[in-house]
Each structure stands twice: as structure tokens, then as C-alpha cells.
Design a protein around this motif. Structure first.
Motif: not given
Length: 339
Positions: A164-184
Motif C-alpha cells: 500500500s505504501e508503494d502504491v501511494a508513492t507512485v500515486y503521489r508522483h503521478l499527481l504531480k502531473d495529473h488531476q486525481p480524476g485522470q488516474i485509474g
């Protein structure tokens, strides 16, 4: 201790366990509603894996991983690459290894700002570098979208909540360039469960929820039990045991970060969710229960149940049912992710 938990059914690994104590030559009857190709593939998988069952059950973890990769995943990945051409690159994110998959002709214009995160199956022990490829390649191609597959930490080397921590790390990284609604986010088997756990983790750590998620070959928590345990036993696809999964040693099903579908408040935070399961999959009951609980909390949830198929049947990516499932996944994320 987490007894009878989540024989976390990742990819094909635990699909082979039902061979133990059964004749390797006997095959369950084919469903009249499954395609001939799917029935043939299931029988071929039994023949393919039968010589390796003892080693898969009793061998050293590294030997078991190598065996699955060599015998099961590698040829199927080669087929997927041929059927669904993609570009593949490695993208380390902090300490997390990820692989990125994009259509060979490029991401569709409408998907330029969208991205999918894949969480591979493998019983929280297997599938690193391989099952993530097998799950991501067809989805990236059919959806015309970038897919980032996460090589999260697993057992027996690691314990919850490392993944779960690793997923959150990747998710936070993607949030730098994407809105949360653009991520699945999507995953099969252990990856489907981790998808649900990630939603709970985001909620607990004040992260915005993604635009949509897919829970495939799994449910939002424990998978053992329900009518599907009886149904899968009748067809020889029940591979449950009382063994504990090393990754979950010391955890409890009462923990909403482990089994979010036991907690209505957590389920109410889910974004639109796609649930995919099959009638001979031990996890079918967990998938159905997850879908129902999401609806009860007012969360848009879509359910697809495939007849006569086993756990992670779409590892054979050329089957008619597999092609249909990839189209379902692509359409779902297209409808629910922001542009």
C-alpha cells in the motif's frame, strides 16, 4: 493472525494448487456458454502446469517464482506482445520499480492526460516483472492509454502495509502531473485486493481518490468463503487452504486497510468501480459482495461475470472472452476518467 485469509489467488500461481490430490488427467466439464477456445485453454493450462505442481507447492520461493515465470508467464507475455503491440519502458519512482506501457502507435489524443496504474496479481508473493506485463500490455493497447505497472513489495520478504505504501508513492508522483480524476487503478487477484486497499489507504492518509478503479478476479477484502468456494470445489478450481499469507502476518480482517469491504464508511469513499469475475473462480463471491456493498453505499459499480471460466482466465489474452474483457475495461475507464 490472518487465518483463512485471502488465499490471494494471484495470477495463475494458486490456480495450480487444485491439482493436488486430484487426477491430472481429469478435466471438469466444459460450460456450454464458454467459448471453445476458453475451454481448450483451461484444459491446456492444466496439462501444462501438472508436471510442476509439487515444486510449486513445496519449492523455495525463488524457485517457485522462476518456475511460474518460465513456464506460465513468459510464453503468454510473448503472445500478448504480438496481439497487442506496445512500447515498454522502465520508470523508477523513488524506491519503487515501475514499467510503463503505451500503444505502439502512441496514446490516443483524448487520453493524453490520463494514466492507469496496474497492480499485478500473484498471491502477494509472485508476479513481479511478469504478471504486471501480462495484465498491462493488452489494456494499454486496447484503451489507447498509458499504463504504469507497479512492482510493489511482497511477502515473504515484506509485510503489510508495504505494498500500500508503494502504491501511494507512485500515486503521489503521478499527481504531480495529473488531476486525481485522470488516474485509474486496476488489478487482478492480489492486485484487485490491493486496488481496494489502496483506496482505503488514500482515504486514511488524506489523498484524493482516483477517477475510477477496477477490481478483477477478487473482492475488496478476504476472498475465502461464500458460495463460490462450493462451486469452485465442484469444478476442481478450489485451491483454498488455512495457510497464512506471509505478507499479512500479524494483521487482522478487522483492519479497514486490509479488508475495506467490511467497513461501509470506507466503501462509501470509493470512486466508480468495475468488478470482473467468473463463475468458476473461488473469488467470485467476494467480487459479488464487493459490488453489492458499493451499490449500498451509493457508489457507481459495474459488474461483469464470465461464464464457465477459472481464476485469471484472461491471462490467455487471445480468447474471445479476454478480448471482450479488455474492451470492457477500456470503455469503463474512458467513461469515468476525466480528460
Amino acid at each position: 493472525m490472518l487465518k483463512q485469509l485471502l488465499i490471494f489467488l494471484g495470477g495463475v500461481v494458486l490456480t495450480t494448487l487444485f491439482f493436488v490430490g486430484r487426477s491430472f488427467l481429469d478435466s471438469p466439464p466444459d460450460s456450454t456458454f464458454a467459448s471453445a477456445e476458453a475451454s481448450k485453454a483451461a484444459n491446456e493450462m492444466r496439462r501444462q502446469m501438472a508436471p510442476h505442481v509439487v515444486k510449486l507447492v513445496t519449492g523455495d520461493i525463488e524457485d517457485r517464482r522462476k518456475l511460474l515465470n518460465d513456464v506460465f508467464f513468459t510464453p503468454r507475455i510473448a503472445e500478448a506482445r504480438e496481439l497487442y503491440p506496445v512500447r515498454e519502458t522502465v520508470m523508477p519512482i523513488d524506491s519503487v520499480y515501475t514499467e510503463v506501457f503505451e500503444p505502439v502507435d502512441g496514446v490516443l489524443k483524448d487520453n493524453a492526460n490520463r494514466v492507469l496504474i496496474n497492480l499485478h496479481g500473484g498471491a502477494f508473493m509472485f508476479g513481479a516483472r511478469t504478471e504486471g506485463q501480462l495484465e498491462s500490455i493488452p489494456v494499454a493497447n486496447v484503451a489507447g492509454m498509458k499504463v504504469v505497472s507497479v512492482d510493489y513489495r511482497q511477502g515473504p520478504e515484506h509485510r503489510f502495509p508495504a505494498a500500500s505504501e508503494d502504491v501511494a508513492t507512485v500515486y503521489r508522483h503521478l499527481l504531480k502531473d495529473h488531476q486525481p480524476g485522470q488516474i485509474g487503478i486496476f488489478g487482478c487477484s492480489a492486485g484487485g485486493i490491493l486496488t481496494a486497499q489502496s483506496v482505503a489507504w488514500f482515504d486514511a492518509h488524506n489523498l484524493p481518490q482516483p477517477g475510477a478503479v477496477g477490481i478483477f478476479c477478487a473482492g475488496g477484502g478476504a476472498v475465502f468463503g461464500g458460495d463460490s468456494a462450493v462451486i469452485s470445489a465442484a469444478f476442481g478450481t478450489n485451491f483454498a487452504s488455512d495457510n497464512e499469507m506471509p505478507y499479512f502476518e500479524g494483521t487482522s480482517l478487522d483492519d479497514p486497510l486490509v479488508s475495506p469491504f467490511e467497513h461501509p464508511r470506507v466503501m462509501a469513499q470509493f470512486p466508480p468501480t468495475l468488478v470482473i469475475t467468473s463463475t468458476r473462480d473461488l473469488t467470485m463471491s467476494a467480487g459479488l459482495a464487493t459490488h453489492q456493498r458499493l451499490l449500498e453505499e451509493g457508489v457507481p459499480s459495474e459488474l461483469h461475470v464470465y461464464e464457465g471460466l477459472n481464476h485469471y482466465w484472461y491471462a490467455d489474452t487471445g480468447l474471445p472472452e479476454s478480448r471482450h474483457a479488455f474492451k470492457v475495461m477500456a470503455d469503463f475507464f474512458d467513461r469515468h476518467l476525466a480528460r
